[in-house]
Design a protein around this motif. Sequence first.
Motif, PDB file in Angstrom:
ATOM      1  N   PHE A 199     -10.008   6.041   9.288  1.00 43.84           N
ATOM      2  CA  PHE A 199      -9.514   7.384  10.278  1.00 43.84           C
ATOM      3  C   PHE A 199      -9.414   6.460  11.761  1.00 43.84           C
ATOM      4  O   PHE A 199      -8.398   6.708  12.196  1.00 43.84           O
ATOM      5  N   ARG A 200     -10.117   5.605  12.049  1.00 43.98           N
ATOM      6  CA  ARG A 200     -10.316   4.798  13.247  1.00 43.98           C
ATOM      7  C   ARG A 200      -8.934   3.915  13.409  1.00 43.98           C
ATOM      8  O   ARG A 200      -8.151   3.820  14.468  1.00 43.98           O
ATOM      9  N   GLU A 201      -8.645   3.203  12.033  1.00 47.53           N
ATOM     10  CA  GLU A 201      -7.539   2.355  12.138  1.00 47.53           C
ATOM     11  C   GLU A 201      -6.255   3.048  12.326  1.00 47.53           C
ATOM     12  O   GLU A 201      -5.232   2.872  12.880  1.00 47.53           O
ATOM     13  N   PHE A 202      -6.160   4.341  11.590  1.00 47.27           N
ATOM     14  CA  PHE A 202      -4.992   5.356  11.757  1.00 47.27           C
ATOM     15  C   PHE A 202      -4.833   5.645  12.958  1.00 47.27           C
ATOM     16  O   PHE A 202      -3.700   5.499  13.733  1.00 47.27           O
ATOM     17  N   ARG A 203      -5.963   6.179  13.808  1.00 45.34           N
ATOM     18  CA  ARG A 203      -5.661   6.359  15.198  1.00 45.34           C
ATOM     19  C   ARG A 203      -5.124   5.167  16.085  1.00 45.34           C
ATOM     20  O   ARG A 203      -4.165   5.637  16.843  1.00 45.34           O
ATOM     21  N   ARG A 204      -5.682   4.134  15.772  1.00 46.73           N
ATOM     22  CA  ARG A 204      -5.035   3.112  16.623  1.00 46.73           C
ATOM     23  C   ARG A 204      -3.653   2.732  16.171  1.00 46.73           C
ATOM     24  O   ARG A 204      -3.052   2.525  17.063  1.00 46.73           O
ATOM     25  N   GLU A 227      -8.864   0.217  22.483  1.00 44.74           N
ATOM     26  CA  GLU A 227      -9.961  -0.341  22.914  1.00 44.74           C
ATOM     27  C   GLU A 227     -11.429   0.308  22.319  1.00 44.74           C
ATOM     28  O   GLU A 227     -11.968  -0.049  21.836  1.00 44.74           O
ATOM     29  N   ALA A 228     -11.323   1.538  22.947  1.00 46.44           N
ATOM     30  CA  ALA A 228     -12.389   2.186  22.843  1.00 46.44           C
ATOM     31  C   ALA A 228     -12.627   2.868  21.491  1.00 46.44           C
ATOM     32  O   ALA A 228     -13.944   2.776  20.890  1.00 46.44           O
ATOM     33  N   LEU A 229     -11.604   2.984  20.711  1.00 42.76           N
ATOM     34  CA  LEU A 229     -11.790   3.045  19.196  1.00 42.76           C
ATOM     35  C   LEU A 229     -12.261   1.914  18.357  1.00 42.76           C
ATOM     36  O   LEU A 229     -13.224   1.926  17.467  1.00 42.76           O
ATOM     37  N   ALA A 230     -11.726   0.786  18.903  1.00 40.27           N
ATOM     38  CA  ALA A 230     -12.206  -0.375  18.235  1.00 40.27           C
ATOM     39  C   ALA A 230     -13.727  -0.649  18.539  1.00 40.27           C
ATOM     40  O   ALA A 230     -14.559  -1.279  17.565  1.00 40.27           O
TER      41      ALA A 230
END
Lengths: 387, 387
Positions: free
Chosen positions: A197-202, B203-206
Amino acid sequence: MTAPERGFSESEFAARTQRAQTRMAAAGMAGLLLMTEAEVRYFSGFQTLFWQSPTRPWFLFVPASGKPIAIIPEIGAELMRHTWIDDIRTWSAPAPQDDGISLLTDLLTPLAQGGDTIGVMKGHETALRMPLGDYERLMLGVPGLRVADSTAVIRALRMVKSEAEIEKLAHICAIGSRSFARVPALAREGLPLEDLFREFRREALAQGADDVPYLVGGADTGGYHDVISPPSRRPLTRGDILMLDTGANWDGYFCDFDRNFAIGAADSASRRAYDVLWRATEAGIAAARPGTSCRELFQTMNSVIAELDDQGGDVGRLGHGLGMQLTEWPSHAAFDDTVITENMVLTLEPSLSYGDGRIMVHEENIVVRVDGAALLSERADPELPVI
Amino acid sequence: MTAPERGFSESEFAARTQRAQTRMAAAGMAGLLLMTEAEVRYFSGFQTLFWQSPTRPWFLFVPASGKPIAIIPEIGAELMRHTWIDDIRTWSAPAPQDDGISLLTDLLTPLAQGGDTIGVMKGHETALRMPLGDYERLMLGVPGLRVADSTAVIRALRMVKSEAEIEKLAHICAIGSRSFARVPALAREGLPLEDLFREFRREALAQGADDVPYLVGGADTGGYHDVISPPSRRPLTRGDILMLDTGANWDGYFCDFDRNFAIGAADSASRRAYDVLWRATEAGIAAARPGTSCRELFQTMNSVIAELDDQGGDVGRLGHGLGMQLTEWPSHAAFDDTVITENMVLTLEPSLSYGDGRIMVHEENIVVRVDGAALLSERADPELPVI
């Protein structure tokens, strides 16, 4: 890829206002009192994430003629002055004893004295975005004012998009499509769903989305079980069916579609469910023409789904309108007899239950043109893709 | 860095419910009818982004004793079954003719017949998250039922955080701090502000955020002009004062703080404004102890701000509560006499106007402990950082 221009011309806001005023006149309304993000933005162009703070109410009043009037917290005055609105009335908010109520009372008193009717949105898919106590107090302060439900007025306008709106919607749908195309490179066995999910958002941000406010999905062996959950830490496993459903936005307009994948290998029940839903979507694309009702569109898709599932499912409808909000009127459902017209932007979202409590959902975004539906999302593979 | 565990123990929900019931009894309320995301989640643990769709209402009823009762669309039943709630009543939504109203009427009729009072949130910082027409219709269907404003009951509970909540808030504040620490590497002369926003979100997601729903800011020569705008395409330019203000979240809890930077060089007026606000924040940190009122905290910060600006500004307050929402009760403002107690999580957010219509805002996040404030955000540099 070149992004469209941000914002809208003043003439677009003038046209929206004039169309509202024509409908208001027909409905006998001397004004519309608006207080929700989408409606305030629709008529003013006022765009800010500050709505996420529940602290302050914001009001826009559309009179019988002339430009809308903004009644807003002072913190928003500078931004509102950059819109086409001239009449901006502000107070220092928050002020729990009088959060705009005196200003609204001043505005509405002449209408109340004339026994006029104003419109407030009270209908399906609306909310009262101000304290109920303040609303009740406001009404007590303007005796004689009649309040009618203006949902139908706003709904009729917002359901049909302008070319400038369609351009923004096409842009964010293209960003969504490019992001989904990257999922096979982002997903792999062993990766926790939360990290995907995090990678998709990025990825969607890198592809040009302003934000990805909505991302839900699921992954489980032979199929997922619900479609509104946040992601778990469970690692993707061979045999999983993975679904991601995103509402990303650009300049205040949303895409809303999903994609399904199998991890490593696809079981035959899931392949069959995928095929049924892919064909239900095809049937929906063919049926979504000016003159078709949402009920007919629902029945068309549902008759394909019934090959595998005749229970009607838990989702309650097979798609909806799309625009400034993730979901908008109309609904592709048996209860909705809205007739589809040119320049509606819609989701087609057939879903079904199969196997032991599994669920599958497909979704595409379309714009309805005079000769039929045009896809805004890149059409999903006809067969369940295996990663 | 290890993330805390997601979710809460069943005992936490039981304790929240019991505390509510104690306050309800004192207020003479036989139940609370809740319909907003934060409140439904607070008492049930039901967490989904699906609330972003305005289509379906969701209800949770807290009775005088026993567990809350969920009255929700069928699409949410699977997820609700994973919470501590046992009594889950569903309907196939959307259903504009009866979106939960019959189920609510059944639930409330015995209370109406007994002449009981239920609580509905009607007060400051609340909204009615269901169609007003449905609410009016519901009330007509349960004659004899009395409705009182339950805002004070909920407000008192939610303002004071549990250790498990504080742990989540500390985690997302640490993520926010690490993200801001990367801004000097992300920002540079020539970069459009819109692109910096996108990079900051990535960045905040990462760094571990689940999402970055709120990101506003500004950049302009010698100072920015408003604090709620979306970013422009204007490239960062030497002499700009840049501000980013983010509400990132993790497991449903927010950080909310900002940072200011100068691009290339800082003008003396902005350096002076920064110094005043930094010291106003210091004064706020020292004053935010159990027993201080929000009004006193406001006055403490405001007396430092008055060195440069005695006009009170446009923001309306100098900070607020923080938790499941970006902004929560209380407000650090002259109107709020809430007494600060242990385990409140607060923002300190002094702001001022200076020069020719420039504005500057500082913000830190703190938790109030028995012996005073502890920072959750990493304290900003005492001098305006130059990138």
